[in-house]
Design an enzyme around this catalytic site. Structure first.
Site, mmCIF file in Angstrom:
data_model
loop_
_atom_site.group_PDB
_atom_site.id
_atom_site.type_symbol
_atom_site.label_atom_id
_atom_site.label_comp_id
_atom_site.label_asym_id
_atom_site.label_seq_id
_atom_site.Cartn_x
_atom_site.Cartn_y
_atom_site.Cartn_z
ATOM 1 N N ASP A 13 0.827 -1.225 0.000
ATOM 2 C CA ASP A 13 0.000 0.000 0.000
ATOM 3 C C ASP A 13 0.852 1.262 0.000
ATOM 4 O O ASP A 13 0.434 2.305 0.504
ATOM 5 C CB ASP A 13 -0.952 0.028 1.210
ATOM 6 C CG ASP A 13 -1.763 -1.247 1.343
ATOM 7 O OD1 ASP A 13 -2.396 -1.643 0.352
ATOM 8 O OD2 ASP A 13 -1.746 -1.848 2.432
ATOM 9 N N HIS A 41 -4.447 -1.651 -6.419
ATOM 10 C CA HIS A 41 -3.815 -0.344 -6.513
ATOM 11 C C HIS A 41 -4.698 0.585 -7.328
ATOM 12 O O HIS A 41 -5.446 0.158 -8.199
ATOM 13 C CB HIS A 41 -2.400 -0.426 -7.096
ATOM 14 C CG HIS A 41 -2.273 -1.272 -8.314
ATOM 15 N ND1 HIS A 41 -2.042 -2.625 -8.247
ATOM 16 C CD2 HIS A 41 -2.344 -0.976 -9.631
ATOM 17 C CE1 HIS A 41 -1.973 -3.121 -9.468
ATOM 18 N NE2 HIS A 41 -2.158 -2.141 -10.328
#
EC number: 6.3.4.4
Length: 431
Positions: A13, A41
């Protein structure tokens, strides 16, 4: 020109999607080399927001070839759904711009069911934090030499034999877990349904990439998750089921190690983690809440709130070494705007002694406490900055101190989700 590998330098992340999209402008080919659709993503291009989980980030760029390598575990049904979703946003996906390794392992419905059952049955404190998408069980079948691979869908006459080999393991396992056996016919029907939708993308990816390398094409290898989730070098057992370090770009795509080139690590200006496992700098106070709220720290795929804490230079320095990172892309610097003081972890105390690395032992990991260096924050804004001159002096000092502590230069600095809001120090493809 060097090829470039992009890997997360923390627990995932970190903002790899934006950086890969930024770099893909100069790449000819973008390759996913490990993981599955468990690591989402988000790409922001103009007014359009793309949320990807399995497809390489280059798929949204016309004229780029996207490749899913053999190191990935592929859920064919999710692939079909993801292609349909971005096609509805105007992205063209055809066998001309997407290639999938013929020897990629497939995730089946029984993998997802097994994953979810195991996680739900885990006792508190032992839960790994899996996304329950079948990633781990599929990798287990791969190393157990019983997986169904994409190429198997092209050979229906031998499919029953391969399904039986798979079920010889899963049937007794499911009985032991109190789950009903899966009929061979159900798995065959699942595969026959999806085969015509995914087989057109199949190719001998290793050969295709080797030809591209010889022809001087620029290849961008896109890692998923982060190096601290690596099955060998991460916070085991709270890790993923694949190698996430840069070296796996070669193994997971079918190229030799000399093809890797420049390794770019992605790190947030603070630290986040999803799911269980050690997190020395985690903040359980208002500061942690503020980081999470300002950084919109929720999983792209799962929506789970991420745990937040200060930047851990010890951990990032460790991933710089284990991944052979040449430079760092530091993201979300703007989230720290307005903090009166900012802390950075520069070491740990373990049983009263200072150590400068994160121990491999799970018990020792739980006992370490961070040693902080406190820096003055900045009142100005870094959001949207595109040059060093636009940054507050204290923000520059913060970046320079991080470089010293992690023993790697900052090659790129990201100051917002927008692709253009990036400060370039070193171009990995050119410098």
């Amino acid at each position: 020109m060097a090829n470039v590998v992009v890997v997360g330098a923390q627990w995932g992340d970190e903002g790899k999607g934006k950086i890969v999209d930024w770099l893909s402008i100069e790449a000819d080919i973008v390759v996913r080399f490990q993981g599955g659709h468990n690591a989402g993503h988000t790409l922001v291009i103009g007014n359009q927001v793309y949320k990807l989980a399995l497809l390489p980030s280059g798929i949204v760029r016309p004229g780029k070839l996207s490749v899913i390598g053999n190191g990935v575990v592929l859920d064919p049904h999710h692939l079909v759904d993801e292609i349909a979703k971005i096609s509805a946003q105007g992205v063209t996906v055809t066998p001309d711009n997407l290639k999938i390794a013929d020897n990629v392992t497939l995730i089946l419905a029984l993998h997802r069911e097994l994953d979810a059952h195991r996680e739900s049955a885990s006792v508190a404190g032992v839960k790994i934090g899996t996304t329950k998408r079948g990633i781990g069980p599929a990798y287990e079948d791969k190393v157990g030499r019983r997986a169904i691979r994409l190429m198997d869908l092209a050979e229906p006459d031998s499919l029953d034999e391969k399904i039986d080999r798979l079920l010889a393991h899963h049937d007794p396992l499911r009985r032991g877990l109190g789950l009903e056996p899966v009929p061979r016919a159900a798995i065959r029907a699942e595969l026959e349904d999806v085969a015509p939708k995914v087989l057109p993308y199949m190719d001998a990816v290793w050969d295709l990439l080797e030809t591209a390398r010889r022809d001087g094409k620029r290849i961008l290898f896109e890692g998923a998750q982060g190096a601290l989730l690596d099955v060998d070098h991460g916070t085991y057992p709270f890790v993923t089921s694949s190698n996430t370090v840069a070296a796996n770009a070669a193994t997971g795509s079918g190229l030799g190690p000399k093809a890797i080139g420049y390794v770019l690590g992605i790190a947030k200006a603070y630290t986040t983690r999803v799911g269980g496992g050690p997190f020395p700098t985690e903040l359980h106070d208002e500061t942690g809440q503020r980081l999470g709220d300002r950084g919109h720290e929720f999983g792209t795929n799962t929506g789970r709130r991420r745990r937040c804490g200060w930047f851990d230079a010890v951990l990032v320095r460790q991933t710089v070494k284990t991944s052979g990172i040449d430079g760092i892309a530091l993201t979300k610097l703007d989230i720290l705007d307005g903090f009166e003081e900012i802390k950075v972890c520069v070491g740990y105390l373990l049983d009263g002694e200072r150590i400068n690395r994160f121990p491999a032992s799970q018990a020792a990991q739980a006992r370490v406490t961070p040693i902080y260096e406190t820096m003055e924050g900045w009142a100005g804004t870094t959001a949207g900055a595109r040059s060093w001159a636009e940054l507050p002096a204290q923000a520059i000092k913060y970046v320079r101190r991080i470089e010293e502590l992690i023993e790697a230069p900052v090659a790129l600095l990201s100051t917002s989700p927008q692709r253009a809001d990036t400060i370039l120090v070193h171009n990995p493809f050119r410098d």
